[in-house]
Design an enzyme around this catalytic site. Structure first.
Site, PDB file in Angstrom:
ATOM      1  CG  ASP A 158      -0.278   0.083   2.382  1.00 47.56           C
ATOM      2  OD1 ASP A 158       0.975  -0.128   2.530  1.00 47.56           O
ATOM      3  OD2 ASP A 158      -1.000  -0.040   3.555  1.00 47.56           O
ATOM      4  CB  SER A 159       4.393   1.687   0.081  1.00 49.84           C
ATOM      5  OG  SER A 159       4.750   0.467  -0.918  1.00 49.84           O
TER       6      SER A 159
ATOM      7  CG  ASP B 169       0.569  -4.283   1.959  1.00 49.87           C
ATOM      8  OD1 ASP B 169       0.638  -5.330   2.754  1.00 49.87           O
ATOM      9  OD2 ASP B 169       1.205  -3.077   2.009  1.00 49.87           O
TER      10      ASP B 169
ATOM     11  CE  LYS C 245       3.081  -5.969   3.866  1.00 45.15           C
ATOM     12  NZ  LYS C 245       2.505  -5.051   4.939  1.00 45.15           N
TER      13      LYS C 245
ATOM     14  CD  GLU D 146       0.713  -1.847   7.993  1.00 42.66           C
ATOM     15  OE1 GLU D 146       1.149  -1.222   7.126  1.00 42.66           O
ATOM     16  OE2 GLU D 146       0.330  -0.785   9.020  1.00 42.66           O
TER      17      GLU D 146
ATOM     18  CD  GLU E 203       7.973  -0.433   7.446  1.00 42.56           C
ATOM     19  OE1 GLU E 203       8.227   0.782   6.809  1.00 42.56           O
ATOM     20  OE2 GLU E 203       6.866  -1.043   7.265  1.00 42.56           O
TER      21      GLU E 203
END
Length: 274
Positions: A49-50, A88, A118, A120, A187
């Site tokens: 999602d970056s 993501d 993925k 978080e 991270e």
């Protein structure tokens, strides 16, 4: 009679088996073109999602939508045939409940053709991770600096730089591993803590601003190519494409203004009529 196709891509069990073995090589990618270039050399591609910040100029990842992730995920899958592709889950697509997370993860898997998702979060997301895996969706976890939580964290801050913070982060790592994640991204984490977590849990750790002791590494492709104006400290630029692009644009502009481009070899003449 049915025919079973052989899986050509690197699989989840293959990545899981790399714990303590050959390092897992991973990069991000957001479109077919760059994915095609890196596919022969990496084990795992993350459609992160970056992309909100890298491709859309957003200040954070929070504005990224599920539809955006699906569109870019599908492009990356189309551009590759070897690497395991992970997409993501964007902010707001999985936090509400395991059921909502499952519904959105199914969309991602079906509409992109990727292998895994993925998400978080540590202990608080362990029930959701378990719920997805029990229903056939492989999950990569992500702990430490979690960009979707920067409003709570107060910015992009390295985690675990004081030892008093270690216990909660170690608990997060243990929880996602126990829940069934096949790998976990660490991270923005103090190096000794990332090394310790890698030695404590039985799934591969993939570091980004973490430790060389991790079972693998990941970087944002544009960062390592020299396309980001102010990359984080943990980035090593393996190329300087930003300067090369600027130089190429300058040369193009100069030739257009001088009318030396297009030249004869760049134009089409008339066909000869018999």
């Amino acid at each position: 009679m049915s025919v079973q196709a052989k899986i050509k891509r690197i699989t989840v069990p293959e990545i899981r088996a790399r714990k303590g073995g050959d390092p897992i090589v991973s990069l991000t990618s957001y479109h077919a073109h760059t994915a095609r270039y890196i596919d022969p050399y990496v084990d795992m591609i993350l459609v992160g999602d970056s992309l909100g910040m890298v491709m859309y100029g957003m200040e954070t990842t929070l504005g990224v939508t599920l539809d955006m992730m699906i569109a870019h995920g599908a492009a990356v899958v189309r551009g590759t045939d070897r690497a395991l592709v992970v997409v993501d889950m964007p902010f707001g697509s999985y936090e509400e409940s395991p059921e909502v997370a499952f519904r959105n993860a199914v969309r991602i898997i079906k509409e992109t053709g990727c292998t895994a998702v993925k998400l978080e979060g540590g202990k608080r997301l362990a029930p959701t991770i378990r719920y997805l895996i029990e229903r056939g969706i492989p999950v990569v976890a992500h702990i430490g600096l979690t960009p979707q939580s920067i409003q709570v964290m107060g910015g992009f801050k390295t985690q675990g730089r004081v030892e008093e913070e270690w216990g909660a982060i170690e608990e997060d790592a243990a929880a996602v591993a126990e829940a069934g994640a096949f790998a976990v991204v660490l991270e923005g984490m103090a190096e000794p803590l990332a090394a310790k977590i890698t030695s404590e849990i039985d799934i591969p750790t993939i570091g980004i601003g973490a430790s060389p002791a991790c079972d693998g590494q990941i970087l944002v492709l544009e960062d390592m190519l020299g396309l980001s104006p102010k990359p984080p400290k943990f980035v090593k630029e393996f190329a300087t494409l930003g300067a090369q692009i600027a130089g190429a644009a300058e040369a193009y502009a100069r030739e257009v203004r001088a009318r030396t481009f297009p030249a004869v070899e760049n134009t089409y003449g008339m066909k000869k009529v018999k």
